[in-house]
Design a protein around this motif. Structure first.
Motif, mmCIF file in Angstrom:
data_model
loop_
_atom_site.group_PDB
_atom_site.id
_atom_site.type_symbol
_atom_site.label_atom_id
_atom_site.label_comp_id
_atom_site.label_asym_id
_atom_site.label_seq_id
_atom_site.Cartn_x
_atom_site.Cartn_y
_atom_site.Cartn_z
ATOM 1 N N VAL A 181 -51.760 -63.923 -10.029
ATOM 2 C CA VAL A 181 -51.947 -65.351 -10.293
ATOM 3 C C VAL A 181 -51.694 -65.668 -11.767
ATOM 4 C CG1 VAL A 181 -53.601 -67.271 -10.134
ATOM 5 C CG2 VAL A 181 -53.656 -65.436 -8.428
ATOM 6 N N GLU A 182 -52.259 -64.832 -12.645
ATOM 7 C CA GLU A 182 -52.166 -65.103 -14.087
ATOM 8 C C GLU A 182 -50.732 -65.036 -14.610
ATOM 9 O OE1 GLU A 182 -54.889 -62.493 -16.080
ATOM 10 O OE2 GLU A 182 -56.611 -63.432 -15.089
ATOM 11 N N ALA A 183 -49.948 -64.085 -14.103
ATOM 12 C CA ALA A 183 -48.578 -63.925 -14.629
ATOM 13 C C ALA A 183 -47.747 -65.181 -14.375
ATOM 14 C CB ALA A 183 -47.916 -62.699 -14.012
ATOM 15 N N ALA A 184 -47.870 -65.753 -13.176
ATOM 16 C CA ALA A 184 -47.111 -66.978 -12.868
ATOM 17 C C ALA A 184 -47.572 -68.124 -13.767
ATOM 18 C CB ALA A 184 -47.301 -67.343 -11.395
ATOM 19 N N ARG A 185 -48.887 -68.229 -13.943
ATOM 20 C CA ARG A 185 -49.439 -69.276 -14.826
ATOM 21 C C ARG A 185 -48.966 -69.059 -16.268
ATOM 22 N NH1 ARG A 185 -55.350 -68.381 -16.933
ATOM 23 N NH2 ARG A 185 -54.073 -67.061 -18.282
ATOM 24 N N ASN A 186 -49.017 -67.795 -16.725
ATOM 25 C CA ASN A 186 -48.636 -67.495 -18.111
ATOM 26 C C ASN A 186 -47.164 -67.767 -18.386
ATOM 27 O OD1 ASN A 186 -51.248 -66.751 -18.485
ATOM 28 N ND2 ASN A 186 -50.875 -64.562 -18.703
ATOM 29 N N ALA A 187 -46.314 -67.581 -17.376
ATOM 30 C CA ALA A 187 -44.887 -67.871 -17.543
ATOM 31 C C ALA A 187 -44.696 -69.339 -17.901
ATOM 32 C CB ALA A 187 -44.131 -67.540 -16.255
ATOM 33 N N ILE A 188 -45.428 -70.220 -17.215
ATOM 34 C CA ILE A 188 -45.334 -71.663 -17.485
ATOM 35 C C ILE A 188 -45.918 -71.978 -18.864
ATOM 36 C CG2 ILE A 188 -46.096 -73.966 -16.734
ATOM 37 C CD1 ILE A 188 -46.021 -72.871 -13.831
ATOM 38 N N LEU A 189 -47.041 -71.322 -19.202
ATOM 39 C CA LEU A 189 -47.680 -71.582 -20.503
ATOM 40 C C LEU A 189 -46.812 -71.094 -21.665
ATOM 41 C CD1 LEU A 189 -51.354 -70.734 -19.518
ATOM 42 C CD2 LEU A 189 -50.476 -73.004 -20.101
ATOM 43 N N MET A 190 -46.132 -69.977 -21.483
ATOM 44 C CA MET A 190 -45.220 -69.492 -22.537
ATOM 45 C C MET A 190 -44.061 -70.479 -22.727
ATOM 46 S SD MET A 190 -46.256 -66.580 -23.928
ATOM 47 C CE MET A 190 -45.116 -65.271 -24.343
ATOM 48 N N TYR A 191 -43.614 -71.066 -21.632
ATOM 49 C CA TYR A 191 -42.550 -72.074 -21.702
ATOM 50 C C TYR A 191 -43.053 -73.301 -22.482
ATOM 51 C CZ TYR A 191 -39.469 -75.862 -20.176
ATOM 52 O OH TYR A 191 -38.617 -76.956 -20.152
ATOM 53 N N ILE A 192 -44.276 -73.737 -22.187
ATOM 54 C CA ILE A 192 -44.866 -74.894 -22.902
ATOM 55 C C ILE A 192 -44.981 -74.571 -24.393
ATOM 56 C CG2 ILE A 192 -46.999 -76.246 -23.220
ATOM 57 C CD1 ILE A 192 -47.383 -76.095 -20.148
ATOM 58 N N HIS A 193 -45.457 -73.356 -24.702
ATOM 59 C CA HIS A 193 -45.640 -72.971 -26.109
ATOM 60 C C HIS A 193 -44.299 -72.966 -26.844
ATOM 61 C CE1 HIS A 193 -47.393 -71.101 -29.630
ATOM 62 N NE2 HIS A 193 -46.353 -70.281 -29.650
ATOM 63 N N GLU A 194 -43.260 -72.466 -26.198
ATOM 64 C CA GLU A 194 -41.950 -72.351 -26.856
ATOM 65 C C GLU A 194 -41.268 -73.704 -27.017
ATOM 66 O OE1 GLU A 194 -37.574 -70.217 -26.379
ATOM 67 O OE2 GLU A 194 -38.952 -70.172 -24.697
ATOM 68 N N THR A 195 -41.301 -74.524 -25.963
ATOM 69 C CA THR A 195 -40.516 -75.770 -25.974
ATOM 70 C C THR A 195 -41.302 -76.998 -26.429
ATOM 71 O OG1 THR A 195 -41.076 -76.275 -23.672
ATOM 72 C CG2 THR A 195 -39.100 -74.926 -24.052
ATOM 73 N N GLY A 196 -42.640 -76.905 -26.340
ATOM 74 C CA GLY A 196 -43.462 -78.083 -26.650
ATOM 75 C C GLY A 196 -43.467 -79.099 -25.520
ATOM 76 N N ASN A 197 -42.758 -78.772 -24.436
ATOM 77 C CA ASN A 197 -42.663 -79.697 -23.308
ATOM 78 C C ASN A 197 -43.819 -79.449 -22.336
ATOM 79 O OD1 ASN A 197 -41.954 -81.153 -21.030
ATOM 80 N ND2 ASN A 197 -40.310 -79.753 -20.434
ATOM 81 N N SER A 198 -44.722 -80.398 -22.217
ATOM 82 C CA SER A 198 -45.842 -80.236 -21.272
ATOM 83 C C SER A 198 -45.999 -81.444 -20.353
ATOM 84 C CB SER A 198 -47.149 -79.998 -22.042
ATOM 85 O OG SER A 198 -47.477 -81.145 -22.810
#
Length: 497
Positions: A121-138
């Protein structure tokens, strides 16, 4: 105006990013710690006693005591677990069995334990959070999101819940995403894939879809049905759809087709989930490869793919892997799999941090003539040959033609086009040149007149879906093999050309 959910996502993403950096920056120590914890936890299990875990202090000891196994070789232990026995492969009993369809062993029952479930569960969630952190797009967290997955209905077997991995994971969607998530529970429970996709189209059409996720070939089917119904590009139906999350197959062969269906370029995140564990996810938009999950209760070993079938191939840890080498990946996990061959081959794109791409399956290759052609090579050849062209490929697979009616043997490429080239022989030549460039064995066989250049056979539109339906594998996590060492699959296509 930024919503509260969108605003909170950014600091949360930053926190997760820092946590990931901690273990990613200490990869060897992290894996050593995971290894020691796994051995200690399972020392009292039947498997641990049989393999003398108490005297295992390091990787060398482990290699001596625990041989490489696939599902067939582990089956006698798994059957005891399925029968309801405790402390067999891991302490206690698993909380789930992920049921998968094996090629040689019928159904496989892969244990998931209370220790292993969180990382799925966490890995899928973390993939999205890493994307938010990198792009600033939330902003997308306020829209609706969909994951095309298997049915969440679970059965019980000797006190353990049994179902498809994607159906099991559906029970763990965090509360803050429940309102945003589609399809509805009722639709998700529909077993027939075509009926299910039609229902998903109806449910999602009026919604503001921002994330769409699933295996590319099945998402493509959903997109085509959306376009059929509306006469519009998917990007016009869902104006805020900007993130596609996928796993299971390489996206590149589908990218041109997807961008045409959507009508614009969209960001994508690649995941590497399996019933046996969640191994990696794309942590950077501009980097090739996915971050190997070194801190998720999984200890990794690797064997060079071209040595795998030798009598005693060398097993190495991440410490000794090299970029660009094709490896068979072995895993030992907190679900009780030990030196387990999941059948995938991977290639490292980076060792700082450790990133991988899935290069194929150890069983899915063509070496009918000693050429050792793998999935990654045929996908790259297709990609290079169709680059900067209007050619769009829906699906393809490759098989050897050992006994042609005339001339030398060859590789036969079965391709379903959405937009086909004017001249198939020009495309075939480009693919062949790329393959020769990538694979020296193939180059030598063509130049030495052992093989003639590859030939393309067209598969009618919808032909691959018809094949998958005919073998009971339409939808869900099922995917067509990119290549085979025989003609068992493609012989079913002959009548369709």
């Amino acid at each position: 105006m930024i919503s509260l959910k969108s605003a909170l996502a950014k600091p949360f993403a930053k926190r997760v990013y820092k946590k990931i950096q901690k273990w990613a920056n200490k990869p060897i120590e992290t894996q050593n710690k995971v290894f020691q914890e796994l051995i200690a936890a399972a020392a009292g299990t039947e498997f641990g006693i049989d393999h003398d875990f108490v005297s295992i202090n390091n990787h060398e000891d482990f290699v001596k005591r625990v041989p490489v196994r696939d599902y067939e070789a582990l089956k006698n232990y798994v059957e005891k677990v399925v029968a309801g026995e405790s402390d067999i492969l891991w302490k206690g009993k698993p909380i789930y069995f992920a049921k998968t369809s094996g090629t040689t062993s019928g159904s496989k029952y892969i244990p998931i334990t209370k220790e292993s479930m969180p990382s799925h569960v966490e890995a899928a969630r973390n993939a999205i959070l890493m994307y938010i952190h990198e792009t600033g797009n939330s902003k997308f967290v306020d829209g609706k999101m969909i994951f095309l997955q298997g049915s969440p209905i679970l059965k019980e077997q000797n006190g353990v819940q049994l179902g498809r991995l994607s159906g099991i994971v559906a029970h763990y969607v965090p509360k803050y995403l429940q309102k945003n998530r589609l399809p509805s529970w009722e639709t998700n429970c529909i077993e027939d894939w075509e009926t299910k996709v039609d229902a998903i189209v109806e449910e999602t059409l009026p919604e503001d879809m921002t994330i769409i996720s699933g295996i590319p070939s099945w998402v493509q089917m959903y997109f085509e049905k959306l376009q059929e119904k509306t006469g519009k590009k998917v990007g016009d139906v869902f104006k805020n759809f900007n993130l596609f999350i996928f796993g299971g197959v390489n996206y590149e062969p589908y990218r041109a087709k997807f961008e045409n269906l959507v009508g614009r370029k969209i960001d994508s995140i690649e995941l590497y989930p399996a019933s046996e564990g969640f191994f990696a996810f794309q942590d950077k938009q501009g980097e090739k490869g996915m971050l190997l999950q070194l801190n998720s209760g999984i200890f990794y070993e690797f064997i060079k793919a071209d040595e795998f079938f030798n009598e005693n191939p060398k097993r190495i840890t991440i410490k000794d892997v090299k970029v660009g080498v094709n490896y068979v990946m072995l895993i030992s996990t907190n679900a009780g799999l030990w030196a387990y061959n999941i059948g995938d081959t991977v290639e490292f794109t980076s060792t700082k941090p450790y990133r991988v791409i899935v290069s194929g399956r150890i069983k899915h290759f063509i070496s009918a003539f000693g050429e050792h052609v793998i999935g990654k090579e045929v996908e790259q050849a297709m990609q290079e040959a169709t680059l900067d062209s209007d050619i769009r490929v829906s699906e393809f697979t490759v098989a050897p033609q050992i006994t042609p009616k005339s001339g030398l043997p060859f590789h036969e490429w079965f391709i379903e086009f959405e937009n086909e080239p004017e001249d198939l022989s020009v495309l075939a030549k480009k693919i062949d040149e790329s393959l020769q460039k990538q694979n020296t064995y193939y180059f030598d066989l063509i130049q030495g007149k052992v093989l003639q250049s590859l030939k393309i056979t067209k598969v009618k539109q919808g032909g691959f879906q018809e094949y998958m339906k005919s073998v009971g594998k339409l939808g869900g996590q099922n995917k067509i093999p990119r290549l085979s060492n025989d003609r068992k699959i493609v012989d079913k296509f002959e009548f369709q050309n």
